[in-house]
Design a protein around this motif. Structure first.
Motif, PDB file in Angstrom:
ATOM      1  N   THR A   1       0.935  -1.150  -0.066  1.00 48.67           N
ATOM      2  CA  THR A   1       0.043  -0.022   0.028  1.00 48.67           C
ATOM      3  C   THR A   1       0.838   1.354  -0.010  1.00 48.67           C
ATOM      4  O   THR A   1       0.238   2.220  -0.171  1.00 48.67           O
ATOM      5  N   LEU A   2       2.124   1.101   0.162  1.00 42.31           N
ATOM      6  CA  LEU A   2       2.921   2.345   0.257  1.00 42.31           C
ATOM      7  C   LEU A   2       3.043   2.999  -1.103  1.00 42.31           C
ATOM      8  O   LEU A   2       3.078   4.172  -0.803  1.00 42.31           O
ATOM      9  N   PHE A   3       2.709   2.452  -2.336  1.00 39.94           N
ATOM     10  CA  PHE A   3       2.686   3.285  -3.342  1.00 39.94           C
ATOM     11  C   PHE A   3       1.179   3.451  -3.927  1.00 39.94           C
ATOM     12  O   PHE A   3       1.122   4.266  -4.966  1.00 39.94           O
ATOM     13  N   THR A   4       0.209   3.164  -3.080  1.00 38.87           N
ATOM     14  CA  THR A   4      -1.196   3.525  -3.511  1.00 38.87           C
ATOM     15  C   THR A   4      -1.817   4.307  -2.835  1.00 38.87           C
ATOM     16  O   THR A   4      -2.694   4.975  -3.344  1.00 38.87           O
ATOM     17  N   ARG A   5      -1.260   5.069  -1.525  1.00 40.33           N
ATOM     18  CA  ARG A   5      -1.730   6.048  -0.948  1.00 40.33           C
ATOM     19  C   ARG A   5      -1.491   7.424  -1.551  1.00 40.33           C
ATOM     20  O   ARG A   5      -0.371   7.534  -2.017  1.00 40.33           O
ATOM     21  N   PRO A   6      -2.332   8.221  -1.277  1.00 44.98           N
ATOM     22  CA  PRO A   6      -2.235   9.630  -1.782  1.00 44.98           C
ATOM     23  C   PRO A   6      -1.148  10.470  -1.031  1.00 44.98           C
ATOM     24  O   PRO A   6      -0.856  10.011   0.017  1.00 44.98           O
ATOM     25  N   ALA A   7      -0.631  11.207  -1.943  1.00 42.21           N
ATOM     26  CA  ALA A   7       0.653  12.029  -1.308  1.00 42.21           C
ATOM     27  C   ALA A   7       0.006  12.934  -0.113  1.00 42.21           C
ATOM     28  O   ALA A   7      -1.083  13.549  -0.333  1.00 42.21           O
ATOM     29  N   GLN A   8       0.867  13.093   0.923  1.00 43.63           N
ATOM     30  CA  GLN A   8       0.356  13.641   2.079  1.00 43.63           C
ATOM     31  C   GLN A   8       1.181  15.091   2.476  1.00 43.63           C
ATOM     32  O   GLN A   8       0.855  15.763   3.362  1.00 43.63           O
ATOM     33  N   VAL A   9       2.368  15.315   2.077  1.00 46.69           N
ATOM     34  CA  VAL A   9       3.276  16.171   2.472  1.00 46.69           C
ATOM     35  C   VAL A   9       3.140  17.375   1.830  1.00 46.69           C
ATOM     36  O   VAL A   9       3.386  17.499   0.413  1.00 46.69           O
ATOM     37  N   ALA A  10       2.853  18.399   2.379  1.00 46.31           N
ATOM     38  CA  ALA A  10       2.663  19.684   1.743  1.00 46.31           C
ATOM     39  C   ALA A  10       4.085  20.442   1.807  1.00 46.31           C
ATOM     40  O   ALA A  10       4.736  20.447   2.651  1.00 46.31           O
ATOM     41  N   LEU A  11       4.330  21.092   0.466  1.00 43.08           N
ATOM     42  CA  LEU A  11       5.529  22.107   0.275  1.00 43.08           C
ATOM     43  C   LEU A  11       5.284  23.259   0.151  1.00 43.08           C
ATOM     44  O   LEU A  11       4.060  23.625  -0.174  1.00 43.08           O
ATOM     45  N   ASP A  12       6.246  24.052   0.300  1.00 44.00           N
ATOM     46  CA  ASP A  12       6.074  25.488   0.232  1.00 44.00           C
ATOM     47  C   ASP A  12       6.652  25.881  -1.207  1.00 44.00           C
ATOM     48  O   ASP A  12       7.739  25.625  -1.433  1.00 44.00           O
ATOM     49  N   SER A  13       5.562  26.319  -1.898  1.00 46.86           N
ATOM     50  CA  SER A  13       5.815  26.409  -3.277  1.00 46.86           C
ATOM     51  C   SER A  13       6.465  27.710  -3.616  1.00 46.86           C
ATOM     52  O   SER A  13       7.063  27.798  -4.750  1.00 46.86           O
ATOM     53  N   ALA A  14       6.747  28.588  -2.402  1.00 41.64           N
ATOM     54  CA  ALA A  14       7.621  29.617  -2.666  1.00 41.64           C
ATOM     55  C   ALA A  14       9.131  29.381  -2.749  1.00 41.64           C
ATOM     56  O   ALA A  14       9.957  30.271  -3.215  1.00 41.64           O
ATOM     57  N   CYS A  15       9.400  28.307  -2.609  1.00 35.25           N
ATOM     58  CA  CYS A  15      10.892  27.799  -2.492  1.00 35.25           C
ATOM     59  C   CYS A  15      11.320  27.221  -4.065  1.00 35.25           C
ATOM     60  O   CYS A  15      12.497  26.908  -4.301  1.00 35.25           O
ATOM     61  N   ASP A  16      10.302  26.794  -4.747  1.00 35.72           N
ATOM     62  CA  ASP A  16      10.614  26.252  -5.959  1.00 35.72           C
ATOM     63  C   ASP A  16      11.174  27.374  -6.952  1.00 35.72           C
ATOM     64  O   ASP A  16      10.817  28.582  -7.017  1.00 35.72           O
TER      65      ASP A  16
END
Length: 214
Positions: free
Chosen positions: A199-214
């Motif tokens: 199930t590790l690869f079927t779960r939706p992504a959960q970690v939010a990133l700061d788009s200002a750093c991209d």
């Protein structure tokens, strides 16, 4: 009666204090944003060192989930999933060795889909003894590279230890506790991954990133 000069000076001082407070708040916000971006940049560098670019075409930091398991150490840990053309190719596991000589040691462990270790890095800061235990850092020693290619079958369970304990891994002269802790943490992370049900690869992504750093 309060003179006009006193009132005027009080107003000026109040405005000055308000302006200084606002400036400090803006400076703090800007500093915090920079710290966040620096951490994300350092994380991206470390991820690239333990999960080779040719093994994935997705952005690891955007394809991550949070898990909790005592084998990975206390608290929640992040798993960064590597995919190539949509297919699972490996994972980078956050893990903590709680029993380092100077305290907990945080790690990033890159593991291929077949269970082989691709790379391990220590996540600073740590509190291992300078000149001894800090040989776990890649910039101080290549010892951390000795995990590459190993798996739960190579070596077997008994082999996941330092030579002094009957294992296949070197220790540091005068600092056995630190490598013992790291070796055990990597081994436990491999055991954790082995026991997952897919199930590790079927779960939706959960970690939010700061788009200002991209």
């Amino acid at each position: 009666m309060i003179s006009g000069a006193v009132v005027r000076n009080a107003v000026i001082l109040g405005l000055f204090a308000l302006g200084a407070s606002g400036l400090l708040a803006l400076t703090h916000q800007a500093t915090q944003e920079q710290v966040t971006c620096n951490r994300q940049a350092a994380l991206s560098t470390a991820l690239a060192q333990v999960m080779p670019a040719q093994r994935h075409d997705n952005r690891l930091r955007e394809d991550a989930i949070r898990v909790s398991d005592p084998r990975l150490g206390p608290g929640e840990k992040t798993l960064y999933r590597a995919r190539l053309n949509g297919e699972a190719r490996g994972v980078v596991v956050e893990a903590t060795a709680p029993d380092g000589y100077g305290g907990a040691i945080d790690l990033l462990i890159g593991v291929a889909r077949d269970g082989r270790v691709l790379g391990v890095r220590v996540v600073p800061p740590h509190h291992e003894t300078p000149g001894l235990g800090d040989a776990i850092e890649r910039r101080k020693s290549d010892w951390i590279e000795s995990f590459q290619g190993h798996s739960l079958r190579r070596p077997d369970t008994d082999g996941w230890a330092v030579h002094k304990d009957g294992g296949v891994f070197d220790a540091f002269s005068g600092a056995t506790i630190t490598p013992r802790a790291v070796i055990k943490a990597v081994h436990r992370a491999l055991l954790y991954l082995r026991d997952q049900d897919g199930t590790l690869f079927t779960r939706p992504a959960q970690v939010a990133l700061d788009s200002a750093c991209d």
